[in-house]
Design a protein around this motif. Structure first.
Motif, PDB file in Angstrom:
ATOM      1  N   ILE A 140       0.843  -1.198   0.000  1.00 47.77           N
ATOM      2  CA  ILE A 140       0.000   0.000   0.000  1.00 47.77           C
ATOM      3  C   ILE A 140       0.875   1.244   0.000  1.00 47.77           C
ATOM      4  CG2 ILE A 140      -1.570   1.395   1.435  1.00 47.77           C
ATOM      5  CD1 ILE A 140      -3.128  -0.854   0.304  1.00 47.77           C
ATOM      6  N   ILE A 141       0.486   2.231  -0.812  1.00 49.25           N
ATOM      7  CA  ILE A 141       1.066   3.573  -0.738  1.00 49.25           C
ATOM      8  C   ILE A 141       0.030   4.446  -0.047  1.00 49.25           C
ATOM      9  CG2 ILE A 141       1.910   5.589  -1.996  1.00 49.25           C
ATOM     10  CD1 ILE A 141       2.639   3.695  -4.298  1.00 49.25           C
ATOM     11  N   HIS A 142       0.478   5.172   0.977  1.00 55.77           N
ATOM     12  CA  HIS A 142      -0.408   6.048   1.736  1.00 55.77           C
ATOM     13  C   HIS A 142      -0.279   7.495   1.274  1.00 55.77           C
ATOM     14  CE1 HIS A 142      -1.725   3.118   4.805  1.00 55.77           C
ATOM     15  NE2 HIS A 142      -0.552   2.548   4.546  1.00 55.77           N
ATOM     16  N   LEU A 143      -1.284   8.275   1.542  1.00 54.06           N
ATOM     17  CA  LEU A 143      -1.331   9.684   1.167  1.00 54.06           C
ATOM     18  C   LEU A 143      -0.255  10.508   1.876  1.00 54.06           C
ATOM     19  CD1 LEU A 143      -2.817  12.022  -0.280  1.00 54.06           C
ATOM     20  CD2 LEU A 143      -4.298  12.169   1.742  1.00 54.06           C
ATOM     21  N   LEU A 144       0.005  10.190   3.128  1.00 58.39           N
ATOM     22  CA  LEU A 144       0.899  10.978   3.965  1.00 58.39           C
ATOM     23  C   LEU A 144       2.163  10.207   4.330  1.00 58.39           C
ATOM     24  CD1 LEU A 144      -1.844  12.245   6.445  1.00 58.39           C
ATOM     25  CD2 LEU A 144      -0.938  13.461   4.441  1.00 58.39           C
ATOM     26  N   LYS A 145       3.109  10.899   4.850  1.00 53.75           N
ATOM     27  CA  LYS A 145       4.338  10.310   5.385  1.00 53.75           C
ATOM     28  C   LYS A 145       4.008   9.466   6.619  1.00 53.75           C
ATOM     29  CE  LYS A 145       8.393  11.870   7.934  1.00 53.75           C
ATOM     30  NZ  LYS A 145       9.148  13.056   8.383  1.00 53.75           N
ATOM     31  N   ASP A 146       4.640   8.306   6.733  1.00 51.19           N
ATOM     32  CA  ASP A 146       4.566   7.528   7.962  1.00 51.19           C
ATOM     33  C   ASP A 146       5.590   8.125   8.923  1.00 51.19           C
ATOM     34  OD1 ASP A 146       4.710   5.720  10.064  1.00 51.19           O
ATOM     35  OD2 ASP A 146       4.721   3.952   8.777  1.00 51.19           O
ATOM     36  N   GLN A 147       5.117   8.672  10.012  1.00 56.51           N
ATOM     37  CA  GLN A 147       6.010   9.302  10.985  1.00 56.51           C
ATOM     38  C   GLN A 147       6.700   8.282  11.884  1.00 56.51           C
ATOM     39  OE1 GLN A 147       4.183  12.703  12.902  1.00 56.51           O
ATOM     40  NE2 GLN A 147       3.085  13.213  11.026  1.00 56.51           N
ATOM     41  N   GLN A 148       6.343   7.007  11.708  1.00 54.62           N
ATOM     42  CA  GLN A 148       6.986   5.883  12.389  1.00 54.62           C
ATOM     43  C   GLN A 148       7.021   6.057  13.903  1.00 54.62           C
ATOM     44  OE1 GLN A 148      10.575   5.680  10.009  1.00 54.62           O
ATOM     45  NE2 GLN A 148       9.471   4.618   8.399  1.00 54.62           N
ATOM     46  N   LYS A 149       5.859   6.439  14.444  1.00 55.47           N
ATOM     47  CA  LYS A 149       5.686   6.631  15.879  1.00 55.47           C
ATOM     48  C   LYS A 149       4.976   5.437  16.487  1.00 55.47           C
ATOM     49  CE  LYS A 149       4.872  11.599  16.348  1.00 55.47           C
ATOM     50  NZ  LYS A 149       3.797  12.531  16.728  1.00 55.47           N
TER      51      LYS A 149
END
Length: 170
Positions: A139-148
Motif C-alpha cells: 500500500i502507498i499512503h497519502l501521507l508520510k509515515d512518521q513511524q511513531k
C-alpha cells in the motif's frame, strides 16, 4: 493462495501498483540468508502522488479493491503475523510491524525510485511468508509515515492511495 516451494524461482515476486492516476512495478527477491530486497519505480500524476514522503507498507491481505470503503481497506492492516502480532497501525507495536517499510520518496514529477532490504518478511515458507493463506499487498499512503509507536492513523500514513498484490514471478 498457498505457500510457494523453496525452489529458486519461488524466491522472486512482483507487485503491480495501481491507484487513481498512479502506476508502478516493484520486484522482490530473497537472498540465501533470508533477506528480501524490494526495488522498483512508481509514478503518478503529481496532484495524486504528491512530491514528498508517503507511507509504504506491506499489508496482510492480497486484495486491492479501490471501491472498498475506505479505498483499499480490503488489504487489511499492516502485515504482522505471529502470536503477538497486531495489524492495527495505531498501537504500541508500530513502527515495528513486520510489513513496515521505509517511506516512499516522490519527486516533483510524481516519480519514485525505491530500493530497500528487509529481514522482517520472507518469500519462502515459514511464519513470515508473504504467501500465507490470504496473500499480501503493498500500500502507498497519502501521507508520510512518521513511524511513531502509538501514533494516530494519519501519523502512520493516513488514506491509502494505491495498492498492489504480491505475486510470484518466474
Amino acid at each position: 493462495m498457498g505457500q510457494p516451494s523453496m525452489s529458486q524461482s519461488a524466491l522472486r515476486a512482483q507487485v503491480q501498483i495501481t491507484g487513481d492516476d498512479i502506476t508502478g512495478t516493484l520486484n522482490l527477491s530473497q537472498r540465501q540468508d533470508g533477506v528480501v530486497r524490494i526495488w522498483g519505480q512508481v509514478q503518478g500524476n503529481p496532484t495524486k502522488l504528491t512530491p514528498g514522503l508517503h507511507g509504504f507498507h506491506i499489508h496482510s491481505v492480497g486484495v486491492c479493491d479501490p471501491n472498498a470503503d475506505p479505498a483499499y481497506s480490503s488489504a487489511g492492516g499492516h502485515f504482522d503475523p505471529g502470536p503477538f502480532g497486531n495489524e492495527l497501525p495505531v498501537q504500541e507495536n508500530h513502527p515495528y510491524h513486520m510489513g513496515d517499510l521505509p517511506n516512499l520518496e516522490v519527486d516533483a514529477a510524481g516519480v519514485a525510485t525505491y530500493s530497500t532490504q528487509t529481514s522482517r518478511v520472507t518469500l519462502s515458507e515459514g511464519p513470515l511468508t508473504l504467501f500465507d493463506g490470504d496473500g499480501s499487498a503493498v500500500i502507498i499512503h497519502l501521507l508520510k509515515d512518521q513511524q511513531k509507536a502509538g501514533g494516530t492513523a494519519a501519523e502512520a500514513g493516513g488514506a491509502r492511495i494505491a495498492c498492489g498484490v504480491v505475486t510470484l514471478s518466474q
